[in-house]
Design a protein around this motif. Structure first.
Motif, PDB file in Angstrom:
ATOM      1  N   ARG A  45       1.046  -1.082  -0.074  1.00 42.84           N
ATOM      2  CA  ARG A  45       0.027   0.046  -0.139  1.00 42.84           C
ATOM      3  C   ARG A  45       0.831   1.090  -0.070  1.00 42.84           C
ATOM      4  O   ARG A  45       1.766   1.245   0.800  1.00 42.84           O
ATOM      5  N   GLU A  46       0.460   2.403  -0.657  1.00 46.27           N
ATOM      6  CA  GLU A  46       1.461   3.359  -0.825  1.00 46.27           C
ATOM      7  C   GLU A  46       0.503   4.763  -0.712  1.00 46.27           C
ATOM      8  O   GLU A  46      -0.814   4.796  -1.272  1.00 46.27           O
ATOM      9  N   PHE A  47       1.134   5.739  -0.055  1.00 47.10           N
ATOM     10  CA  PHE A  47       0.363   7.019   0.237  1.00 47.10           C
ATOM     11  C   PHE A  47       0.339   7.703  -1.170  1.00 47.10           C
ATOM     12  O   PHE A  47       1.185   7.458  -2.072  1.00 47.10           O
ATOM     13  N   VAL A  48      -0.846   8.522  -1.340  1.00 50.33           N
ATOM     14  CA  VAL A  48      -1.183   9.237  -2.470  1.00 50.33           C
ATOM     15  C   VAL A  48      -1.092  10.670  -2.096  1.00 50.33           C
ATOM     16  O   VAL A  48      -0.327  11.599  -2.904  1.00 50.33           O
ATOM     17  N   ALA A  49      -2.177  11.037  -1.216  1.00 48.49           N
ATOM     18  CA  ALA A  49      -2.174  12.533  -0.967  1.00 48.49           C
ATOM     19  C   ALA A  49      -2.903  12.767   0.423  1.00 48.49           C
ATOM     20  O   ALA A  49      -3.629  11.693   0.605  1.00 48.49           O
ATOM     21  N   ALA A  50      -2.650  13.876   1.065  1.00 50.77           N
ATOM     22  CA  ALA A  50      -3.385  14.246   2.153  1.00 50.77           C
ATOM     23  C   ALA A  50      -3.646  15.593   2.233  1.00 50.77           C
ATOM     24  O   ALA A  50      -3.072  16.298   1.714  1.00 50.77           O
ATOM     25  N   ILE A  51      -4.634  15.844   3.112  1.00 56.62           N
ATOM     26  CA  ILE A  51      -5.160  17.211   3.488  1.00 56.62           C
ATOM     27  C   ILE A  51      -5.613  17.489   4.855  1.00 56.62           C
ATOM     28  O   ILE A  51      -5.875  16.649   5.392  1.00 56.62           O
ATOM     29  N   THR A  52      -5.136  18.547   5.482  1.00 56.15           N
ATOM     30  CA  THR A  52      -5.544  18.911   6.779  1.00 56.15           C
ATOM     31  C   THR A  52      -7.117  19.117   7.033  1.00 56.15           C
ATOM     32  O   THR A  52      -8.052  19.323   5.999  1.00 56.15           O
ATOM     33  N   TRP A  53      -7.515  19.121   8.387  1.00 53.79           N
ATOM     34  CA  TRP A  53      -9.161  19.311   8.374  1.00 53.79           C
ATOM     35  C   TRP A  53      -9.379  20.598   8.137  1.00 53.79           C
ATOM     36  O   TRP A  53     -10.549  20.689   7.289  1.00 53.79           O
ATOM     37  N   SER A  54      -8.629  21.747   7.960  1.00 54.70           N
ATOM     38  CA  SER A  54      -9.160  22.850   7.486  1.00 54.70           C
ATOM     39  C   SER A  54      -8.943  22.959   5.889  1.00 54.70           C
ATOM     40  O   SER A  54      -9.681  24.073   5.581  1.00 54.70           O
ATOM     41  N   ASP A  62       5.005  12.030  -5.045  1.00 56.57           N
ATOM     42  CA  ASP A  62       5.906  12.636  -6.097  1.00 56.57           C
ATOM     43  C   ASP A  62       5.242  11.734  -7.371  1.00 56.57           C
ATOM     44  O   ASP A  62       5.223  12.710  -8.595  1.00 56.57           O
ATOM     45  N   SER A  63       4.699  10.807  -7.323  1.00 56.98           N
ATOM     46  CA  SER A  63       4.106  10.065  -8.434  1.00 56.98           C
ATOM     47  C   SER A  63       2.990  10.683  -8.832  1.00 56.98           C
ATOM     48  O   SER A  63       2.411  10.375  -9.953  1.00 56.98           O
ATOM     49  N   VAL A  64       2.220  11.555  -8.095  1.00 52.02           N
ATOM     50  CA  VAL A  64       0.939  11.862  -8.664  1.00 52.02           C
ATOM     51  C   VAL A  64       0.860  13.569  -8.537  1.00 52.02           C
ATOM     52  O   VAL A  64      -0.267  14.175  -8.956  1.00 52.02           O
ATOM     53  N   LYS A  65       1.982  14.110  -8.380  1.00 54.22           N
ATOM     54  CA  LYS A  65       2.114  15.533  -8.101  1.00 54.22           C
ATOM     55  C   LYS A  65       1.587  16.174  -9.543  1.00 54.22           C
ATOM     56  O   LYS A  65       2.330  15.790 -10.381  1.00 54.22           O
ATOM     57  N   GLY A  66       1.015  17.117  -9.397  1.00 54.78           N
ATOM     58  CA  GLY A  66       0.658  17.902 -10.674  1.00 54.78           C
ATOM     59  C   GLY A  66      -0.406  17.169 -11.499  1.00 54.78           C
ATOM     60  O   GLY A  66      -0.973  17.904 -12.511  1.00 54.78           O
ATOM     61  N   ARG A  67      -0.794  16.221 -11.105  1.00 53.64           N
ATOM     62  CA  ARG A  67      -2.059  15.408 -11.802  1.00 53.64           C
ATOM     63  C   ARG A  67      -3.261  15.241 -10.917  1.00 53.64           C
ATOM     64  O   ARG A  67      -4.286  15.221 -11.402  1.00 53.64           O
ATOM     65  N   PHE A  68      -3.115  14.789  -9.647  1.00 54.24           N
ATOM     66  CA  PHE A  68      -3.874  14.560  -8.604  1.00 54.24           C
ATOM     67  C   PHE A  68      -4.305  15.910  -7.778  1.00 54.24           C
ATOM     68  O   PHE A  68      -3.341  16.690  -7.599  1.00 54.24           O
ATOM     69  N   THR A  69      -5.435  16.054  -7.349  1.00 58.29           N
ATOM     70  CA  THR A  69      -5.895  17.034  -6.440  1.00 58.29           C
ATOM     71  C   THR A  69      -6.612  16.475  -5.377  1.00 58.29           C
ATOM     72  O   THR A  69      -7.841  16.169  -5.784  1.00 58.29           O
ATOM     73  N   ILE A  70      -6.327  16.922  -4.047  1.00 60.45           N
ATOM     74  CA  ILE A  70      -7.189  16.591  -3.344  1.00 60.45           C
ATOM     75  C   ILE A  70      -7.778  17.723  -2.466  1.00 60.45           C
ATOM     76  O   ILE A  70      -7.343  18.717  -2.432  1.00 60.45           O
ATOM     77  N   SER A  71      -8.958  17.581  -2.028  1.00 62.92           N
ATOM     78  CA  SER A  71      -9.862  18.666  -1.462  1.00 62.92           C
ATOM     79  C   SER A  71     -10.758  18.382  -0.442  1.00 62.92           C
ATOM     80  O   SER A  71     -11.065  16.960  -0.382  1.00 62.92           O
ATOM     81  N   ARG A  72     -11.231  19.357   0.081  1.00 66.50           N
ATOM     82  CA  ARG A  72     -12.231  19.105   1.226  1.00 66.50           C
ATOM     83  C   ARG A  72     -13.500  19.949   1.207  1.00 66.50           C
ATOM     84  O   ARG A  72     -13.376  21.200   0.850  1.00 66.50           O
ATOM     85  N   ASP A  73     -14.785  19.434   1.080  1.00 71.35           N
ATOM     86  CA  ASP A  73     -16.098  20.281   1.102  1.00 71.35           C
ATOM     87  C   ASP A  73     -15.988  21.197   2.082  1.00 71.35           C
ATOM     88  O   ASP A  73     -15.440  20.969   3.371  1.00 71.35           O
ATOM     89  N   ASN A  74     -17.092  21.930   2.053  1.00 71.68           N
ATOM     90  CA  ASN A  74     -17.189  23.168   3.043  1.00 71.68           C
ATOM     91  C   ASN A  74     -17.756  22.437   4.350  1.00 71.68           C
ATOM     92  O   ASN A  74     -17.473  22.891   5.601  1.00 71.68           O
ATOM     93  N   ALA A  75     -18.568  21.639   4.095  1.00 70.13           N
ATOM     94  CA  ALA A  75     -19.191  20.691   5.378  1.00 70.13           C
ATOM     95  C   ALA A  75     -18.203  20.122   6.082  1.00 70.13           C
ATOM     96  O   ALA A  75     -18.483  19.440   7.110  1.00 70.13           O
ATOM     97  N   LYS A  76     -17.019  19.775   5.598  1.00 69.30           N
ATOM     98  CA  LYS A  76     -16.153  18.821   6.068  1.00 69.30           C
ATOM     99  C   LYS A  76     -16.473  17.340   6.303  1.00 69.30           C
ATOM    100  O   LYS A  76     -15.933  16.890   7.087  1.00 69.30           O
TER     101      LYS A  76
END
Length: 124
Positions: A45-54, A62-76
């Motif tokens: 298993r490998e790490f892909v992306a992470a985002i803080t609570w805020s 590095d393998s996904v940088k520039g191609r993948f985008t992680i985001s969190r909705d306003n309701a969190k």
């Protein structure tokens, strides 16, 4: 058992896009960072992306940088992973998990947060 729920996987041609979702319907992981991981057959298993609570900080492999985008909705309650320019080597089961700290989530995600995963297959 508390866990996150992944969805959005599917079959796509190389160069295409998919958007994955990770839902915390029970708001069990309030205040936690959330990350995406993936595991291909026969591989670790490998790490892909992470985002803080805020949502203010993100971190990518590095393998996904520039191609993948992680985001969190306003309701969190949902974290998304927009995957563009997909490659056959991106094929895997994708999982999300949580941890109170962005700095530890890549290596020590909460064991009780893992979902069932969603399959992504990229054809060449």
């Amino acid at each position: 058992q508390v866990q996150l729920v992944e969805s959005g996987g599917g079959l796509v041609q190389a160069g295409g896009s998919l958007r994955l979702s990770c839902a915390d319907a029970g708001r069990t992981f309030r205040g936690h960072a959330t990350a995406w991981f993936r595991q291909a057959p026969g591989k670790e298993r490998e790490f892909v992306a992470a985002i803080t609570w805020s949502g203010g900080s993100t971190y990518y492999a590095d393998s996904v940088k520039g191609r993948f985008t992680i985001s969190r909705d306003n309701a969190k309650t949902t974290v998304s992973l927009q995957m563009n320019s997909l490659k056959p080597e991106d094929s895997a089961v994708y999982y999300c998990a949580a941890h109170p700290s962005l700095f530890r989530i890549a290596t020590q995600p909460r064991e009780d947060s893992w979902g069932q995963g969603t399959q992504v297959t990229v054809s060449s």
